[in-house]
Design a protein around this motif. Structure first.
Motif, PDB file in Angstrom:
ATOM      1  N   LYS A  95      41.252  42.029  56.160  1.00 27.11           N
ATOM      2  CA  LYS A  95      41.047  40.790  56.929  1.00 27.11           C
ATOM      3  C   LYS A  95      41.995  40.692  58.118  1.00 27.11           C
ATOM      4  O   LYS A  95      41.662  40.081  59.143  1.00 27.11           O
ATOM      5  CB  LYS A  95      41.239  39.571  56.014  1.00 27.11           C
ATOM      6  CG  LYS A  95      40.166  39.404  54.966  1.00 27.11           C
ATOM      7  CD  LYS A  95      40.490  38.209  54.074  1.00 27.11           C
ATOM      8  CE  LYS A  95      39.462  38.063  52.957  1.00 27.11           C
ATOM      9  NZ  LYS A  95      39.801  36.921  52.057  1.00 27.11           N
ATOM     10  N   LYS A  96      43.186  41.286  58.008  1.00 27.48           N
ATOM     11  CA  LYS A  96      44.195  41.186  59.066  1.00 27.48           C
ATOM     12  C   LYS A  96      43.983  42.211  60.181  1.00 27.48           C
ATOM     13  O   LYS A  96      44.729  42.201  61.177  1.00 27.48           O
ATOM     14  CB  LYS A  96      45.589  41.359  58.465  1.00 27.48           C
ATOM     15  CG  LYS A  96      45.996  40.212  57.544  1.00 27.48           C
ATOM     16  CD  LYS A  96      47.359  40.475  56.909  1.00 27.48           C
ATOM     17  CE  LYS A  96      47.737  39.344  55.955  1.00 27.48           C
ATOM     18  NZ  LYS A  96      49.045  39.607  55.294  1.00 27.48           N
ATOM     19  N   ASN A 127      34.915  44.818  52.824  1.00 25.85           N
ATOM     20  CA  ASN A 127      35.384  44.230  51.566  1.00 25.85           C
ATOM     21  C   ASN A 127      34.283  44.157  50.515  1.00 25.85           C
ATOM     22  O   ASN A 127      34.570  44.166  49.310  1.00 25.85           O
ATOM     23  CB  ASN A 127      35.986  42.858  51.828  1.00 25.85           C
ATOM     24  CG  ASN A 127      37.415  42.960  52.343  1.00 25.85           C
ATOM     25  OD1 ASN A 127      38.082  43.973  52.145  1.00 25.85           O
ATOM     26  ND2 ASN A 127      37.886  41.926  53.012  1.00 25.85           N
ATOM     27  N   LYS A 132      41.973  43.840  50.258  1.00 25.60           N
ATOM     28  CA  LYS A 132      41.066  42.990  51.028  1.00 25.60           C
ATOM     29  C   LYS A 132      41.805  42.112  52.027  1.00 25.60           C
ATOM     30  O   LYS A 132      41.308  41.846  53.124  1.00 25.60           O
ATOM     31  CB  LYS A 132      40.227  42.142  50.069  1.00 25.60           C
ATOM     32  CG  LYS A 132      39.238  42.980  49.259  1.00 25.60           C
ATOM     33  CD  LYS A 132      38.603  42.195  48.124  1.00 25.60           C
ATOM     34  CE  LYS A 132      37.614  41.172  48.628  1.00 25.60           C
ATOM     35  NZ  LYS A 132      36.895  40.522  47.507  1.00 25.60           N
ATOM     36  N   GLU A 133      42.972  41.672  51.672  1.00 24.53           N
ATOM     37  CA  GLU A 133      43.777  40.889  52.615  1.00 24.53           C
ATOM     38  C   GLU A 133      44.187  41.741  53.815  1.00 24.53           C
ATOM     39  O   GLU A 133      44.189  41.269  54.959  1.00 24.53           O
ATOM     40  CB  GLU A 133      45.021  40.332  51.918  1.00 24.53           C
ATOM     41  CG  GLU A 133      44.743  39.138  51.029  1.00 24.53           C
ATOM     42  CD  GLU A 133      44.155  37.962  51.795  1.00 24.53           C
ATOM     43  OE1 GLU A 133      44.667  37.669  52.898  1.00 24.53           O
ATOM     44  OE2 GLU A 133      43.194  37.360  51.302  1.00 24.53           O
ATOM     45  N   ALA A 134      44.515  42.998  53.555  1.00 23.10           N
ATOM     46  CA  ALA A 134      44.890  43.897  54.652  1.00 23.10           C
ATOM     47  C   ALA A 134      43.703  44.153  55.569  1.00 23.10           C
ATOM     48  O   ALA A 134      43.860  44.239  56.804  1.00 23.10           O
ATOM     49  CB  ALA A 134      45.406  45.216  54.076  1.00 23.10           C
ATOM     50  N   ARG A 148      42.976  42.738  45.674  1.00 22.76           N
ATOM     51  CA  ARG A 148      43.420  41.548  46.404  1.00 22.76           C
ATOM     52  C   ARG A 148      44.225  41.927  47.632  1.00 22.76           C
ATOM     53  O   ARG A 148      43.929  41.465  48.747  1.00 22.76           O
ATOM     54  CB  ARG A 148      44.273  40.664  45.477  1.00 22.76           C
ATOM     55  CG  ARG A 148      44.665  39.329  46.109  1.00 22.76           C
ATOM     56  CD  ARG A 148      45.680  38.606  45.257  1.00 22.76           C
ATOM     57  NE  ARG A 148      46.920  39.371  45.168  1.00 22.76           N
ATOM     58  CZ  ARG A 148      47.960  39.016  44.429  1.00 22.76           C
ATOM     59  NH1 ARG A 148      47.905  37.913  43.690  1.00 22.76           N
ATOM     60  NH2 ARG A 148      49.058  39.760  44.405  1.00 22.76           N
ATOM     61  N   ASP A 149      45.237  42.777  47.468  1.00 23.09           N
ATOM     62  CA  ASP A 149      46.058  43.176  48.614  1.00 23.09           C
ATOM     63  C   ASP A 149      45.243  43.985  49.622  1.00 23.09           C
ATOM     64  O   ASP A 149      45.419  43.844  50.833  1.00 23.09           O
ATOM     65  CB  ASP A 149      47.255  44.009  48.133  1.00 23.09           C
ATOM     66  CG  ASP A 149      48.236  43.197  47.311  1.00 23.09           C
ATOM     67  OD1 ASP A 149      48.138  41.950  47.337  1.00 23.09           O
ATOM     68  OD2 ASP A 149      49.086  43.798  46.635  1.00 23.09           O
ATOM     69  N   HIS A 175      47.764  50.158  49.328  1.00 24.08           N
ATOM     70  CA  HIS A 175      47.310  48.973  48.586  1.00 24.08           C
ATOM     71  C   HIS A 175      46.443  49.434  47.423  1.00 24.08           C
ATOM     72  O   HIS A 175      45.319  49.881  47.622  1.00 24.08           O
ATOM     73  CB  HIS A 175      46.506  48.038  49.496  1.00 24.08           C
ATOM     74  CG  HIS A 175      47.214  47.648  50.754  1.00 24.08           C
ATOM     75  ND1 HIS A 175      48.335  46.843  50.760  1.00 24.08           N
ATOM     76  CD2 HIS A 175      46.963  47.976  52.050  1.00 24.08           C
ATOM     77  CE1 HIS A 175      48.736  46.680  52.004  1.00 24.08           C
ATOM     78  NE2 HIS A 175      47.926  47.356  52.806  1.00 24.08           N
ATOM     79  N   LYS A 232      34.367  43.475  58.898  1.00 25.06           N
ATOM     80  CA  LYS A 232      35.464  43.378  57.923  1.00 25.06           C
ATOM     81  C   LYS A 232      34.954  42.846  56.574  1.00 25.06           C
ATOM     82  O   LYS A 232      35.375  43.317  55.502  1.00 25.06           O
ATOM     83  CB  LYS A 232      36.584  42.498  58.476  1.00 25.06           C
ATOM     84  CG  LYS A 232      37.322  43.152  59.640  1.00 25.06           C
ATOM     85  CD  LYS A 232      38.633  42.445  59.982  1.00 25.06           C
ATOM     86  CE  LYS A 232      38.415  41.158  60.718  1.00 25.06           C
ATOM     87  NZ  LYS A 232      39.691  40.563  61.173  1.00 25.06           N
TER      88      LYS A 232
END
Length: 491
Positions: free
Chosen positions: A338-339, A294, A334-336, A331-332, A327, A290
């Motif tokens: 990570k999840k 990113n 990379k957060e997605a 920012r959004d 996305h 992950k």
């Protein structure tokens, strides 16, 4: 120990014992060009009072020579001067006198002791007023150039150092006080900058002076991060003192991340990651995967009009984590990433590739018509199903395919998935921890292809123009014939 511009290093020595030596590893690193010294105006202020024995003064000169050997000496690098003092002050070498190490070291060996008192305050004042003046070769004050004085003395000063040291600090000079042997600690503290813990050092005897030499050389040593490879520039690394900046080869553009280069940075691109989440990957390595995704996302120009990114995970089944266009900022996105939850189970790479060609790059899943398509496939093992047809179809449909393998991945399968030339589109490493290097190398360069519709329109337009010109030519010819007939009748 850190040197900040400008700086005075006060070194108080009780000189006995063996000859000083420098840290060989630091010297080797400097000689190899892996570490350089920042641009510095350096003045040695050497106490040669009667309390310094001739043999000890020789040891001081050896110490100075060893320090000089580790410096990057030159008009645009480090300039070196030498001030000799006792009851009076003598300017032995100006900053403008010698521009080479050999010349400097030879000049140091010729310095003779003055053998009178110990006027350290007077020597510091001389350094401020004369040695560091532009007329003596010092450069104009700048944050990029350090002003450094190393004061070598063997005892208690016979004059006041507190006030002159304060003036030096007020002028922006950082003072380090290092004492050896018969040293007055209160004097050291009067001269040193705050915090005292960082600027006051003491060693008991000359036998451990090597520690001070090493510490001092390391303070001057600034690693060449480009030479050591400790950078993440994709194409060209440009060194600067203690840092670097990235550049690109001719024909390429540096992207917003300051590291990556693109031949076509303005092209809109749809990128889909196809990630192996089988049980052989293991949870801790899946987290590294992950992070690797990113890293690549950081290199993309993610926006509504530029790069769109989708993510698909597969094992025995295929699961879309998010489609293209959901996305459209980093920012959004990379957060997605990570999840994303780890699936485990099998490795059905062929099934995943079919999902990519049939769904991921379809309009219903967010793909944009007429936009370049890039698939990035990651796997850590042999596929449990046939990949040939799906891999071939992806390339036939015009998708640019990258294949990345780790551990037990089969290189023949990676090459079968990858676009031509395969050497630029497939990557393999045995260790998950080395994936960061692949992220640095993997560059998505997509040039927007010429719209065939536009070409057809241009061809049709050219044909129409040609036909119109031919028709006009025929009309002119007919008209010319009619004019000729009329002329004949008139005659």
């Amino acid at each position: 120990m850190t040197l900040t511009p400008p700086l005075i290093l006060v070194l108080m020595l009780g000189l006995t014992g063996a000859q000083a030596t420098v840290d060989l590893r630091t010297a080797a690193a400097m000689a190899a060009g892996l570490c350089k010294t920042r641009p510095t105006d350096l003045v040695f202020i050497v106490d040669s009072s009667r309390s310094v024995r001739p043999s000890e003064f020789e040891q001081v000169k050896v110490f100075l020579a060893k320090v000089i050997e580790g410096l990057d000496v030159g008009p645009n690098a480090t300039r070196v001067g030498v001030v000799n003092y006792a009851s009076r002050v003598k300017n032995e070498v100006s900053l403008k006198t010698h521009r080479t190490k050999a010349g400097l070291i030879k000049a140091v060996t010729k310095v003779e002791p003055l053998s009178t008192g110990t006027m350290t305050g007077l020597a510091i004042q001389f350094a401020l007023n004369v040695a560091f003046s532009e007329s003596e070769g010092a450069r104009v004050k700048s944050p990029d150039i350090s002003k450094v004085a190393i004061i070598v003395t063997d005892g208690r000063p016979q004059d006041n150092v507190k006030d002159v040291a304060q003036r030096a600090r007020d002028a922006g000079i950082e003072i380090f006080a290092i004492g050896v042997g018969r040293v007055d600690m209160s004097t050291l503290k009067q001269m040193a900058s705050e915090p005292l813990d960082d600027h006051v050092d003491y060693v008991e005897s000359y036998s451990v002076i090597e520690k001070l030499t090493k510490k001092f050389q390391e303070a001057f040593c600034v690693s060449d991060l480009c030479a050591t490879g400790d950078h993440d520039c994709q194409q060209v690394c440009v060194s600067s003192p203690g840092s670097y900046k990235c550049a690109c080869k001719e024909g390429f553009t540096l992207l917003d991340d300051g590291r990556s280069c693109s031949a076509c940075s303005n092209s809109a691109t749809d990128v889909v990651f196809l990630i192996d989440g089988s049980k052989s990957v293991r949870p801790e390595n899946f987290e590294l995967v992950k992070k690797w995704i990113n890293q690549i996302v950081d290199k993309l120009d993610v926006s509504d009009t530029k790069a769109h990114v989708g993510l698909v995970q597969y094992s025995s089944l295929v699961r879309q984590e998010f489609p293209l266009g959901r996305h459209n900022n980093k920012r959004d996105l990379k957060e997605a990433v990570k999840k994303m939850a780890y699936m485990e189970r099998g490795t059905m790479t062929g099934q995943a590739l079919r999902y990519l060609t049939d769904k991921s790059f379809s309009i219903g899943h967010g793909a944009r018509p007429g936009v370049s398509k890039v698939g990035i496939v990651f796997t850590d093992g042999r596929s449990q199903d046939y990949i040939g047809d799906a891999a071939r179809k992806a390339k036939e449909m015009g998708f640019k395919m990258y294949a990345v393998g780790v551990g037990n991945a089969v290189e023949d399968e990676l090459k079968e998935i990858a676009s031509e030339p395969t050497g630029e589109h497939y990557f393999y490493t045995a260790d998950f921890k080395a994936m960061t290097q692949i992220a640095k190398k993997l560059q998505i360069n997509i040039c927007q292809e010429e719209d065939p519709c536009e070409c057809d329109s241009l061809v049709k337009f050219q044909k129409k123009v040609e036909e119109a010109l031919q028709a006009l030519t025929r009309k002119i010819e007919n008209m010319s014939k009619r004019i000729a007939l009329l002329e004949n009748k008139i005659v």
